[in-house]
Design a protein around this motif. Structure first.
Motif, PDB file in Angstrom:
ATOM      1  N   THR A 330       0.859  -1.181   0.000  1.00 41.80           N
ATOM      2  CA  THR A 330       0.000   0.000   0.000  1.00 41.80           C
ATOM      3  C   THR A 330       0.897   1.234   0.000  1.00 41.80           C
ATOM      4  OG1 THR A 330      -1.726  -1.152   1.217  1.00 41.80           O
ATOM      5  CG2 THR A 330      -1.808   1.242   1.215  1.00 41.80           C
ATOM      6  N   VAL A 331       0.628   2.169  -0.910  1.00 44.91           N
ATOM      7  CA  VAL A 331       1.505   3.325  -1.069  1.00 44.91           C
ATOM      8  C   VAL A 331       0.682   4.607  -1.009  1.00 44.91           C
ATOM      9  CG1 VAL A 331       3.174   2.044  -2.460  1.00 44.91           C
ATOM     10  CG2 VAL A 331       1.335   3.305  -3.582  1.00 44.91           C
ATOM     11  N   LEU A 332       1.372   5.694  -0.716  1.00 42.09           N
ATOM     12  CA  LEU A 332       0.800   7.037  -0.748  1.00 42.09           C
ATOM     13  C   LEU A 332       1.639   7.876  -1.691  1.00 42.09           C
ATOM     14  CD1 LEU A 332      -1.019   9.367   0.301  1.00 42.09           C
ATOM     15  CD2 LEU A 332       0.655   9.696   2.136  1.00 42.09           C
ATOM     16  N   ALA A 333       1.006   8.471  -2.699  1.00 40.75           N
ATOM     17  CA  ALA A 333       1.693   9.343  -3.650  1.00 40.75           C
ATOM     18  C   ALA A 333       1.162  10.755  -3.495  1.00 40.75           C
ATOM     19  CB  ALA A 333       1.482   8.857  -5.080  1.00 40.75           C
ATOM     20  N   SER A 334       2.073  11.708  -3.349  1.00 49.38           N
ATOM     21  CA  SER A 334       1.715  13.127  -3.279  1.00 49.38           C
ATOM     22  C   SER A 334       2.406  13.841  -4.427  1.00 49.38           C
ATOM     23  CB  SER A 334       2.145  13.734  -1.944  1.00 49.38           C
ATOM     24  OG  SER A 334       1.444  13.132  -0.873  1.00 49.38           O
ATOM     25  N   GLU A 335       1.607  14.600  -5.209  1.00 48.27           N
ATOM     26  CA  GLU A 335       2.142  15.218  -6.421  1.00 48.27           C
ATOM     27  C   GLU A 335       1.638  16.646  -6.571  1.00 48.27           C
ATOM     28  OE1 GLU A 335       2.304  11.992  -9.836  1.00 48.27           O
ATOM     29  OE2 GLU A 335       0.330  12.036  -8.881  1.00 48.27           O
ATOM     30  N   LEU A 336       2.460  17.463  -7.168  1.00 44.03           N
ATOM     31  CA  LEU A 336       2.039  18.745  -7.702  1.00 44.03           C
ATOM     32  C   LEU A 336       1.784  18.551  -9.190  1.00 44.03           C
ATOM     33  CD1 LEU A 336       4.434  21.351  -6.028  1.00 44.03           C
ATOM     34  CD2 LEU A 336       1.955  21.138  -5.687  1.00 44.03           C
ATOM     35  N   ASP A 337       0.671  19.093  -9.677  1.00 45.79           N
ATOM     36  CA  ASP A 337       0.360  18.914 -11.094  1.00 45.79           C
ATOM     37  C   ASP A 337      -0.055  20.234 -11.720  1.00 45.79           C
ATOM     38  OD1 ASP A 337      -2.691  19.149 -10.851  1.00 45.79           O
ATOM     39  OD2 ASP A 337      -2.288  17.448  -9.529  1.00 45.79           O
ATOM     40  N   LEU A 338       0.192  20.343 -13.014  1.00 47.31           N
ATOM     41  CA  LEU A 338      -0.179  21.512 -13.811  1.00 47.31           C
ATOM     42  C   LEU A 338      -1.057  21.020 -14.952  1.00 47.31           C
ATOM     43  CD1 LEU A 338       0.228  24.600 -14.179  1.00 47.31           C
ATOM     44  CD2 LEU A 338       2.126  24.049 -15.729  1.00 47.31           C
ATOM     45  N   THR A 339      -2.290  21.558 -15.052  1.00 50.85           N
ATOM     46  CA  THR A 339      -3.283  21.083 -16.019  1.00 50.85           C
ATOM     47  C   THR A 339      -3.553  22.164 -17.049  1.00 50.85           C
ATOM     48  OG1 THR A 339      -4.322  19.773 -14.276  1.00 50.85           O
ATOM     49  CG2 THR A 339      -5.576  20.095 -16.299  1.00 50.85           C
ATOM     50  N   TYR A 340      -3.632  21.729 -18.323  1.00 56.69           N
ATOM     51  CA  TYR A 340      -3.979  22.639 -19.420  1.00 56.69           C
ATOM     52  C   TYR A 340      -5.295  22.167 -20.036  1.00 56.69           C
ATOM     53  CZ  TYR A 340      -3.860  25.099 -23.884  1.00 56.69           C
ATOM     54  OH  TYR A 340      -4.181  25.879 -24.976  1.00 56.69           O
ATOM     55  N   TYR A 341      -6.313  23.057 -20.077  1.00 55.39           N
ATOM     56  CA  TYR A 341      -7.621  22.755 -20.651  1.00 55.39           C
ATOM     57  C   TYR A 341      -7.678  23.325 -22.072  1.00 55.39           C
ATOM     58  CZ  TYR A 341      -8.824  21.850 -15.779  1.00 55.39           C
ATOM     59  OH  TYR A 341      -8.851  21.365 -14.500  1.00 55.39           O
ATOM     60  N   PHE A 342      -8.003  22.478 -23.036  1.00 55.13           N
ATOM     61  CA  PHE A 342      -8.016  22.918 -24.430  1.00 55.13           C
ATOM     62  C   PHE A 342      -9.203  23.835 -24.726  1.00 55.13           C
ATOM     63  CE2 PHE A 342      -5.270  19.261 -24.599  1.00 55.13           C
ATOM     64  CZ  PHE A 342      -4.324  19.608 -25.554  1.00 55.13           C
ATOM     65  N   ALA A 343     -10.356  23.575 -24.152  1.00 50.82           N
ATOM     66  CA  ALA A 343     -11.555  24.397 -24.375  1.00 50.82           C
ATOM     67  C   ALA A 343     -12.162  24.730 -23.022  1.00 50.82           C
ATOM     68  CB  ALA A 343     -12.557  23.661 -25.257  1.00 50.82           C
ATOM     69  N   PRO A 344     -11.580  25.658 -22.283  1.00 50.12           N
ATOM     70  CA  PRO A 344     -11.979  25.870 -20.880  1.00 50.12           C
ATOM     71  C   PRO A 344     -13.403  26.375 -20.711  1.00 50.12           C
ATOM     72  CG  PRO A 344     -10.481  27.606 -21.625  1.00 50.12           C
ATOM     73  CD  PRO A 344     -10.488  26.565 -22.696  1.00 50.12           C
ATOM     74  N   ARG A 345     -13.958  27.043 -21.706  1.00 55.48           N
ATOM     75  CA  ARG A 345     -15.316  27.589 -21.562  1.00 55.48           C
ATOM     76  C   ARG A 345     -16.386  26.670 -22.145  1.00 55.48           C
ATOM     77  NH1 ARG A 345     -12.055  32.159 -22.376  1.00 55.48           N
ATOM     78  NH2 ARG A 345     -12.251  33.705 -20.714  1.00 55.48           N
ATOM     79  N   ALA A 346     -15.971  25.540 -22.672  1.00 52.49           N
ATOM     80  CA  ALA A 346     -16.930  24.583 -23.207  1.00 52.49           C
ATOM     81  C   ALA A 346     -17.390  23.635 -22.108  1.00 52.49           C
ATOM     82  CB  ALA A 346     -16.309  23.797 -24.360  1.00 52.49           C
ATOM     83  N   ARG A 347     -18.554  23.032 -22.314  1.00 56.31           N
ATOM     84  CA  ARG A 347     -19.061  22.071 -21.340  1.00 56.31           C
ATOM     85  C   ARG A 347     -18.170  20.836 -21.287  1.00 56.31           C
ATOM     86  NH1 ARG A 347     -23.912  21.289 -18.726  1.00 56.31           N
ATOM     87  NH2 ARG A 347     -24.787  23.117 -19.759  1.00 56.31           N
ATOM     88  N   PHE A 348     -17.598  20.455 -22.432  1.00 59.08           N
ATOM     89  CA  PHE A 348     -16.726  19.291 -22.514  1.00 59.08           C
ATOM     90  C   PHE A 348     -15.381  19.731 -23.058  1.00 59.08           C
ATOM     91  CE2 PHE A 348     -14.830  15.815 -24.914  1.00 59.08           C
ATOM     92  CZ  PHE A 348     -14.868  14.779 -23.993  1.00 59.08           C
ATOM     93  N   THR A 349     -14.304  19.388 -22.364  1.00 57.77           N
ATOM     94  CA  THR A 349     -12.974  19.795 -22.820  1.00 57.77           C
ATOM     95  C   THR A 349     -11.945  18.716 -22.545  1.00 57.77           C
ATOM     96  OG1 THR A 349     -11.172  21.396 -22.524  1.00 57.77           O
ATOM     97  CG2 THR A 349     -12.573  20.984 -20.621  1.00 57.77           C
ATOM     98  N   PRO A 350     -11.084  18.419 -23.506  1.00 57.43           N
ATOM     99  CA  PRO A 350      -9.918  17.574 -23.221  1.00 57.43           C
ATOM    100  C   PRO A 350      -8.895  18.365 -22.404  1.00 57.43           C
ATOM    101  CG  PRO A 350     -10.416  17.672 -25.587  1.00 57.43           C
ATOM    102  CD  PRO A 350     -11.185  18.760 -24.933  1.00 57.43           C
ATOM    103  N   PHE A 351      -8.003  17.654 -21.720  1.00 59.55           N
ATOM    104  CA  PHE A 351      -6.947  18.333 -20.982  1.00 59.55           C
ATOM    105  C   PHE A 351      -5.691  17.476 -20.968  1.00 59.55           C
ATOM    106  CE2 PHE A 351      -9.202  15.931 -17.619  1.00 59.55           C
ATOM    107  CZ  PHE A 351      -8.143  15.251 -17.025  1.00 59.55           C
ATOM    108  N   LEU A 352      -4.572  18.151 -20.761  1.00 60.28           N
ATOM    109  CA  LEU A 352      -3.271  17.514 -20.544  1.00 60.28           C
ATOM    110  C   LEU A 352      -2.779  17.916 -19.168  1.00 60.28           C
ATOM    111  CD1 LEU A 352      -1.372  17.984 -23.936  1.00 60.28           C
ATOM    112  CD2 LEU A 352      -2.300  15.861 -23.000  1.00 60.28           C
ATOM    113  N   GLN A 353      -2.091  16.984 -18.515  1.00 60.56           N
ATOM    114  CA  GLN A 353      -1.625  17.257 -17.153  1.00 60.56           C
ATOM    115  C   GLN A 353      -0.207  16.727 -16.990  1.00 60.56           C
ATOM    116  OE1 GLN A 353      -3.079  15.142 -13.349  1.00 60.56           O
ATOM    117  NE2 GLN A 353      -4.418  16.943 -13.513  1.00 60.56           N
ATOM    118  N   ALA A 354       0.666  17.553 -16.443  1.00 58.63           N
ATOM    119  CA  ALA A 354       2.014  17.148 -16.064  1.00 58.63           C
ATOM    120  C   ALA A 354       2.096  17.126 -14.547  1.00 58.63           C
ATOM    121  CB  ALA A 354       3.050  18.111 -16.642  1.00 58.63           C
ATOM    122  N   ALA A 355       2.721  16.070 -13.983  1.00 50.09           N
ATOM    123  CA  ALA A 355       2.725  15.905 -12.530  1.00 50.09           C
ATOM    124  C   ALA A 355       4.069  15.371 -12.061  1.00 50.09           C
ATOM    125  CB  ALA A 355       1.605  14.957 -12.094  1.00 50.09           C
TER     126      ALA A 355
END
Length: 429
Positions: A330-355
């Motif tokens: 059993t492990v615990l992972a703690s991460e800082l992540d930065l997320t980019y939303y391709f269509a932030p004002r749309a109801r549905f949007t893909p995103f990329l995340q670096a962590a």
């Protein structure tokens, strides 16, 4: 038999989907006498052709006839002939001449022509091809299929001009999409040493452009009528019913104002504050032990928007990491992540995340001993906003460790990694 292989008799023309809502508006106190001289295609575009050239236009040239029919059906307008005015006046001259010839001075004069209170101008001012296009397909052992789609759109402008002063009283515009789809499948196979079978089938659907133009014009007439009632240009007999129609129209117009160029409904208030995410998923360990297995995990995260497209987060994940019969912790992972939303004002949007962060084993989490590893990676996923404050997300995740000791084995030249998926729900305060 499929109707596509049968001939059909002529039948009354198909009405647009907006026609009923245009003809069921509250009745006018008095129809407005209206003239239309010309309502034409102003795009100047010719029909696309893969090979050779063509002089066929991209959209119908019968906009005037379509508009006159819409005005006559609406009950709010009393259209008079102006497109063929020369033919009309010539016929009236013939009638006048014949009456004079046979009746002499006793000939009855013709009734005077009606004059218009308003003049309708405008036209088809836009036809955009391939606004959105795409497709997909597959093939396995020489058997497969594919599909394609394309979306065009036509735009109509309509304005009402006072014949007394020349003032432009009201201008409206509407846009209608035109969908084309194609599906096809094929198979090739040797059914015998000297016998080769090849088969294919398909179907395509193209939304009629003339009906699309008709719907756009019907919608423009309806919109002009409602805005005329709202601004006091036209008078309905039932003011209460008119007020209800105007309120519904204002709501739909406000929603239309939130759509982007591709018709997507925008939510400008998405992710307005700090987000709390609760989720879960699973991972598969790619390491130095045999028998990889899917292991569950749970996630709690805080996510702070930096701008409409970027967000910074802190994620804590608790779960199992292991392989069948050889390793399990059993492990615990703690991460800082930065997320980019391709269509932030749309109801549905893909995103990329670096962590990036640290993963430690229980019962001693966060102790940087031989049971701890630095890890980093990324995710690709999508988020669906139920409302501006609540979102559902799903992602595919990959994490690599900075050493090869996550599974307590250090074998080979490749470090351990975790591959998996996750889903969560986020509330933005």
């Amino acid at each position: 038999m499929d109707p596509a292989f049968e001939t059909r008799d002529a039948h009354p023309g198909i009405e647009s989907t907006v026609h009923d809502s245009m003809t069921t508006l509250p009745q006018p106190a008095s129809p407005v006498v209206t003239a239309v001289y010309q309502f034409r295609d102003q795009t100047g575009q010719y029909k696309r052709k893969e090979r050779g050239s063509t002089f066929s236009r991209a959209v119908t040239q019968g906009g005037t006839a379509i508009l006159m029919d819409a005005l006559a059906d609406s009950d709010w307008f009393r259209p008079i002939e102006r497109k063929g005015l020369s033919n009309l006046t010539q016929e009236r001259d013939i009638i006048r001449s014949i009456r004079q010839q046979y009746e002499g001075n006793q000939a009855q004069p013709l009734s005077p022509l009606l004059f218009a209170g308003i003049l309708l101008e405008g036209g088809i001012i836009g036809f955009d091809s391939n606004v959105i296009s795409g497709g997909g397909g597959f093939r396995l052992f020489s058997i497969g299929g594919s599909g394609e789609y394309r979306r065009n759109q036509v735009t109509v402008y309509l304005r009402a001009v006072s014949t007394q002063t020349g003032e432009v009283l009201k201008t409206v515009h509407t846009t209608k999409t035109i969908i084309s789809q194609q599906l096809q499948g094929n198979a090739t196979r040797f059914v015998a040493p000297n016998l080769f079978l090849e088969a294919e089938a398909g179907i395509s659907y193209n939304e009629p452009k003339t009906l699309a133009v008709t719907e756009a014009i019907d919608a423009a007439v309806r919109q002009l009528t409602i805005e005329g009632m709202r601004d006091g240009l036209f008078s309905p007999t039932d003011t209460a019913a008119a007020r209800a129609v105007i309120e519904r129209y204002e709501e739909s117009k406000a929603k239309a104002g939130r759509r982007d160029y591709f018709g997507r409904l925008l939510q400008p208030d998405n992710r307005s504050g700090l987000g709390l995410e609760v989720g879960g998923g699973g991972n598969v360990l790619q390491g130095d032990v045999q028998g990889s297995s899917l292991n569950p995990s749970g996630t709690l995260a805080l996510r702070q928007p930096l701008s409409p497209r970027w967000a910074l987060g802190l994620t804590n994940t608790v779960g199992r990491v292991g392989a069948t019969g050889d390793f399990g912790e059993t492990v615990l992972a703690s991460e800082l992540d930065l997320t980019y939303y391709f269509a932030p004002r749309a109801r549905f949007t893909p995103f990329l995340q670096a962590a990036g962060g640290i993963v430690t084993q229980f019962p001693e989490p966060y102790r940087l001993t031989n049971t701890a590893s630095i890890l980093g990676g990324g995710s690709i996923g999508a988020e669906y906003m139920i409302n501006p404050d609540l979102g559902l997300s799903a992602a595919f995740d990959v994490r690599y460790t900075a050493d090869d000791a996550l599974d307590n084995e250090d074998v080979g030249s490749f470090n351990d990694s975790l591959w998996g998926g996750s889903a969560g729900i986020t509330y933005y305060f």
